[in-house]
Write an enzyme that holds these catalytic residues in place. Sequence first.
Site, mmCIF file in Angstrom:
data_model
loop_
_atom_site.group_PDB
_atom_site.id
_atom_site.type_symbol
_atom_site.label_atom_id
_atom_site.label_comp_id
_atom_site.label_asym_id
_atom_site.label_seq_id
_atom_site.Cartn_x
_atom_site.Cartn_y
_atom_site.Cartn_z
ATOM 1 N N HIS A 32 4.279 6.703 -20.852
ATOM 2 C CA HIS A 32 3.742 5.866 -19.768
ATOM 3 C C HIS A 32 4.553 6.088 -18.504
ATOM 4 O O HIS A 32 5.775 6.242 -18.535
ATOM 5 C CB HIS A 32 3.657 4.390 -20.177
ATOM 6 C CG HIS A 32 4.945 3.617 -20.213
ATOM 7 N ND1 HIS A 32 5.463 2.978 -19.099
ATOM 8 C CD2 HIS A 32 5.799 3.329 -21.223
ATOM 9 C CE1 HIS A 32 6.580 2.336 -19.428
ATOM 10 N NE2 HIS A 32 6.799 2.540 -20.718
ATOM 11 N N ASP B 96 12.853 3.205 -18.395
ATOM 12 C CA ASP B 96 11.573 2.697 -18.903
ATOM 13 C C ASP B 96 10.503 2.775 -17.814
ATOM 14 O O ASP B 96 10.297 1.816 -17.085
ATOM 15 C CB ASP B 96 11.749 1.249 -19.370
ATOM 16 C CG ASP B 96 10.511 0.681 -20.035
ATOM 17 O OD1 ASP B 96 9.615 1.456 -20.403
ATOM 18 O OD2 ASP B 96 10.444 -0.553 -20.170
ATOM 19 N N GLU C 46 0.821 0.531 -19.127
ATOM 20 C CA GLU C 46 1.478 0.265 -20.415
ATOM 21 C C GLU C 46 2.161 -1.093 -20.416
ATOM 22 O O GLU C 46 2.130 -1.822 -21.410
ATOM 23 C CB GLU C 46 2.483 1.375 -20.722
ATOM 24 C CG GLU C 46 3.055 1.354 -22.141
ATOM 25 C CD GLU C 46 4.297 0.500 -22.322
ATOM 26 O OE1 GLU C 46 4.746 0.360 -23.472
ATOM 27 O OE2 GLU C 46 4.822 -0.027 -21.312
ATOM 28 N N GLU C 47 2.776 -1.420 -19.293
ATOM 29 C CA GLU C 47 3.543 -2.662 -19.225
ATOM 30 C C GLU C 47 2.665 -3.913 -19.248
ATOM 31 O O GLU C 47 3.162 -5.016 -19.450
ATOM 32 C CB GLU C 47 4.432 -2.669 -17.969
ATOM 33 C CG GLU C 47 5.468 -1.549 -17.938
ATOM 34 C CD GLU C 47 6.563 -1.700 -18.985
ATOM 35 O OE1 GLU C 47 6.511 -2.657 -19.788
ATOM 36 O OE2 GLU C 47 7.472 -0.850 -19.007
ATOM 37 N N ASP D 122 9.060 6.970 -25.038
ATOM 38 C CA ASP D 122 9.223 5.749 -24.253
ATOM 39 C C ASP D 122 10.679 5.313 -24.332
ATOM 40 O O ASP D 122 11.150 4.883 -25.386
ATOM 41 C CB ASP D 122 8.304 4.656 -24.814
ATOM 42 C CG ASP D 122 8.187 3.452 -23.880
ATOM 43 O OD1 ASP D 122 8.949 3.384 -22.904
ATOM 44 O OD2 ASP D 122 7.334 2.589 -24.151
ATOM 45 N N HIS E 142 13.840 -3.635 -18.100
ATOM 46 C CA HIS E 142 12.915 -4.424 -17.284
ATOM 47 C C HIS E 142 13.626 -5.142 -16.133
ATOM 48 O O HIS E 142 13.220 -6.241 -15.730
ATOM 49 C CB HIS E 142 12.138 -5.429 -18.145
ATOM 50 C CG HIS E 142 11.029 -4.802 -18.924
ATOM 51 N ND1 HIS E 142 10.121 -5.539 -19.651
ATOM 52 C CD2 HIS E 142 10.665 -3.507 -19.085
ATOM 53 C CE1 HIS E 142 9.248 -4.738 -20.236
ATOM 54 N NE2 HIS E 142 9.572 -3.480 -19.906
#
Length: 487
Positions: free
Chosen positions: A124, A136, A170-171, A199, A286
């Site tokens: 992603h 990420d 994706e998130e 990922d 994140h």
Amino acid sequence: MRSRTAALTLTASAALLLAGAGLTIPAFAAPNATPALAAAPDIAVANVQAHLSQLGTIASGNGGTRRSGTAGYTASVAYIKGKLQAAGYTVAEQTCTSCTYRANNLIADWPGGPSDQITMFGAHLDSVAAGPGINDNGSGSATLLENALVLAQQNPTMSRHVRFAWWAGEEQGLQGSKFYANALTSAQRTQIKAYYNFDMVGSPNGGYFINHITSAAAAPMKAYWDSLSLQPEENTEGAGRSDDYSFEQVGIPTSGYAAGASARKTSSQASKWGGTANSAYDSCYHQACDTTSNISATILNRAADGVAYTIWATSVGGTTTPPTSTPPTSTPPTGTCSGQKLTNPGFESGTTGWTGTTGSIGQWASQGQAAHGGTYSSWLLGYGSTHTEAISQSVTVPAGCAATLTFWVHIDSAETTTTSAYDKLTVTAGSTTLVTLSNLNKASGYTQKSYSLNAFAGQTVALKFSGTEDSSLQTSFVLDDLAVTVS
């Protein structure tokens, strides 16, 4: 990787742009194909890191994020698409009309191999809104991009057709990959013999995890990491949380690499892999701090080379052997490509091994600057007036080895600006600047930084930490627990 609370439901219906995406791809023959190589190629981790730097620059120029549907995401697609088109790929953008934030998947096919025998590799491309998403999932995206470019450069005879994909949304719940997978016809699903997902493959305190580690699809991925004696484990943290799940749900075999997200490294994992036990694999998961500094070059390199091995093992004609990797590019004498190459890396022996402003090395806890480990550290600047200080040490990187510089730094500053870098610490290897930190990077506590020294294999290079402070308002740069590790 999507969060644990992200929604999984999605409806998908649209005409797609490529085979397995609404069209039937004709059986291509690779132009001027050369015989398959005896070994999978080494993937230069410095090139992967260069792609990560570009994604970081894109995020910085677009509000600090590459979230799906934003200008940062669109620019990320354009960057990768341009590289692939220049390399000779058939590339198409597929609009995910049912994504929460409407955005495009990017699908790229290498012209070669039978069209009904497809190996697919995906990652992603989007980040969360909070940050640039370099681990990420810039790490997976950049790893696939460089592998795709090397495949084009090598141009071997293909035994299978290879397709790469970069997913939107994706998130928000695997939305881009689910849109793609759910629209495949039964025949198109059958054509995809395996889907491999990547990922978060550069986590700074990471491990070596494989999706469905005992499956047939995982066999080449495990074989490569087994050849490095890494003792990989099943990716339990990521189960059902990334784009491989979309393909699992339509019956396509899947596997992939991961280095870990917010879960904590166990003591046994730290014993076999290194790193810090009881700390997150990625403490910037994140968050805004998921920048180019939030990457383990060693783990990233091993993932990138494992992808190359898997491409060659599944899809390139002829016999495949594990790549002669950087590390190493050739078989070094036993013990050369291992260990710590700095002298007195934690300053616990005072000034031993260091030159320059060695008065910066000492025990500073009583003055409010505690060491990261032990009791000694190097405290550069912090005067609140014009000063220049530096410490340096020469280190030899053995030929045929990969090397990584890591260090912990605590930056505190009386500067209040959020836009101007008045006080700076520049880290150089010879004439190459690795990073420049400033009062804008101030933070509570220590932060670990990591930079590749692969370009200096076979050389002795001077590592230097140079600080400059302007005429007012102090900024302190406290260094500790440095390392130059080779592998």
